[in-house]
Design an enzyme around this catalytic site. Structure first.
Site, PDB file in Angstrom:
ATOM      1  N   GLU A 167      38.704  24.591  35.468  1.00 45.15           N
ATOM      2  CA  GLU A 167      37.743  25.727  35.208  1.00 45.15           C
ATOM      3  C   GLU A 167      37.750  26.131  36.814  1.00 45.15           C
ATOM      4  O   GLU A 167      37.738  27.720  36.753  1.00 45.15           O
ATOM      5  CB  GLU A 167      36.223  25.328  34.993  1.00 45.15           C
ATOM      6  CG  GLU A 167      36.206  24.995  33.442  1.00 45.15           C
ATOM      7  CD  GLU A 167      36.369  26.226  32.420  1.00 45.15           C
ATOM      8  OE1 GLU A 167      36.526  27.261  32.894  1.00 45.15           O
ATOM      9  OE2 GLU A 167      36.527  26.059  31.280  1.00 45.15           O
ATOM     10  N   ASN A 173      37.700  37.631  31.617  1.00 46.57           N
ATOM     11  CA  ASN A 173      37.204  37.440  30.317  1.00 46.57           C
ATOM     12  C   ASN A 173      37.532  38.693  29.632  1.00 46.57           C
ATOM     13  O   ASN A 173      37.098  39.642  30.030  1.00 46.57           O
ATOM     14  CB  ASN A 173      35.744  37.027  29.991  1.00 46.57           C
ATOM     15  CG  ASN A 173      35.877  35.476  30.806  1.00 46.57           C
ATOM     16  OD1 ASN A 173      36.560  34.693  30.742  1.00 46.57           O
ATOM     17  ND2 ASN A 173      34.370  35.086  31.240  1.00 46.57           N
ATOM     18  N   ASP A 215      35.966  39.900  26.972  1.00 46.37           N
ATOM     19  CA  ASP A 215      34.729  40.603  26.469  1.00 46.37           C
ATOM     20  C   ASP A 215      34.160  41.262  27.843  1.00 46.37           C
ATOM     21  O   ASP A 215      32.941  41.770  27.676  1.00 46.37           O
ATOM     22  CB  ASP A 215      33.894  39.782  25.772  1.00 46.37           C
ATOM     23  CG  ASP A 215      33.258  38.662  26.636  1.00 46.37           C
ATOM     24  OD1 ASP A 215      33.683  38.511  27.897  1.00 46.37           O
ATOM     25  OD2 ASP A 215      32.511  37.680  26.253  1.00 46.37           O
ATOM     26  N   SER A 252      32.467  39.467  30.377  1.00 42.10           N
ATOM     27  CA  SER A 252      31.834  38.749  31.028  1.00 42.10           C
ATOM     28  C   SER A 252      32.425  37.829  31.986  1.00 42.10           C
ATOM     29  O   SER A 252      33.743  38.028  32.090  1.00 42.10           O
ATOM     30  CB  SER A 252      31.294  37.588  29.731  1.00 42.10           C
ATOM     31  OG  SER A 252      32.261  36.847  29.256  1.00 42.10           O
ATOM     32  N   ASP A 304      32.553  34.145  34.589  1.00 40.57           N
ATOM     33  CA  ASP A 304      32.351  32.788  34.712  1.00 40.57           C
ATOM     34  C   ASP A 304      31.884  32.404  36.193  1.00 40.57           C
ATOM     35  O   ASP A 304      32.813  32.814  36.774  1.00 40.57           O
ATOM     36  CB  ASP A 304      33.537  31.902  33.978  1.00 40.57           C
ATOM     37  CG  ASP A 304      33.874  32.106  32.595  1.00 40.57           C
ATOM     38  OD1 ASP A 304      32.836  32.355  31.762  1.00 40.57           O
ATOM     39  OD2 ASP A 304      35.114  32.423  32.403  1.00 40.57           O
ATOM     40  N   ASN A 355      29.239  31.013  31.830  1.00 46.03           N
ATOM     41  CA  ASN A 355      29.329  32.417  31.567  1.00 46.03           C
ATOM     42  C   ASN A 355      28.096  33.152  31.245  1.00 46.03           C
ATOM     43  O   ASN A 355      27.246  32.626  31.030  1.00 46.03           O
ATOM     44  CB  ASN A 355      30.051  32.306  30.032  1.00 46.03           C
ATOM     45  CG  ASN A 355      30.473  33.539  29.465  1.00 46.03           C
ATOM     46  OD1 ASN A 355      29.736  34.351  28.720  1.00 46.03           O
ATOM     47  ND2 ASN A 355      31.598  33.971  29.967  1.00 46.03           N
TER      48      ASN A 355
END
Length: 171
Positions: free
Chosen positions: A50, A62, A64, A66, A68, A75
């Site tokens: 990650e 991302n 959408d 968003s 992280d 998120n």
């Protein structure tokens, strides 16, 4: 001019507080927070996939819109208060706090995500860790392993001593 100086200082302070964990260092710290030893290989794999162990990592990619945040890439659509409009902030924390070099701010939120989804709450774990034979971290807790870290600014070497070996690592 005064504003520019303050802004530059703030950027330097922010960058200097970034921390890159070592695998064993993070495993021991997670164990100290009560994470079960048998789950540590999954947690270490998750964090590596990650954020590559970087406490100040932010993923802006991302689909959408968003983001992280932090070591565990939490998120802002669901878990923390960030820039995502209409985000739920289930953990009740600012995403900026997740960028702190310490784990304290992240652990409660990570546990909340894990209670709800298990490791499947992280795309990096699903893509790179699930179903794989992950290396043991028992050596991180061995009494014969001596460990210390000396960190330097910029690109000077970081020294790690594990057992009788000496690694020279450049950041």
């Amino acid at each position: 001019m005064k504003f520019l100086a303050i802004a530059v200082f703030a950027v330097i302070l922010t960058v200097s507080s970034a921390r890159i964990y070592e695998r064993c260092e993070l495993a021991r710290e997670l164990a100290s927070y009560g994470f079960p030893r048998h789950e540590l290989p999954d947690w270490i794999c998750l964090v590596q996939s990650e954020s590559n162990f970087n406490t100040r990592a932010i993923n802006h990619d991302n689909s959408d819109g968003s983001k992280d945040w932090g070591l565990f890439q939490i998120n802002d659509r669901y878990w923390c208060k960030g820039s995502y409009r209409g985000g739920k902030n289930i953990c009740g924390i600012s995403c900026e706090k997740l960028l702190s070099a310490g784990l304290g701010y992240q652990i409660d939120c990570v546990r909340t995500i894990f209670r709800e989804h298990g490791f499947k709450g992280w795309e990096g774990w699903k893509a790179k860790c699930r179903g794989r034979h992950l290396p043991s971290l028992d050596h991180c807790f061995s009494h014969s392993a001596y460990y210390f870290t000396v960190e330097y600014d910029n690109n000077l070497p970081e020294l790690l001593m594990l057992g009788n070996g000496l690694d020279l690592k450049f950041k």
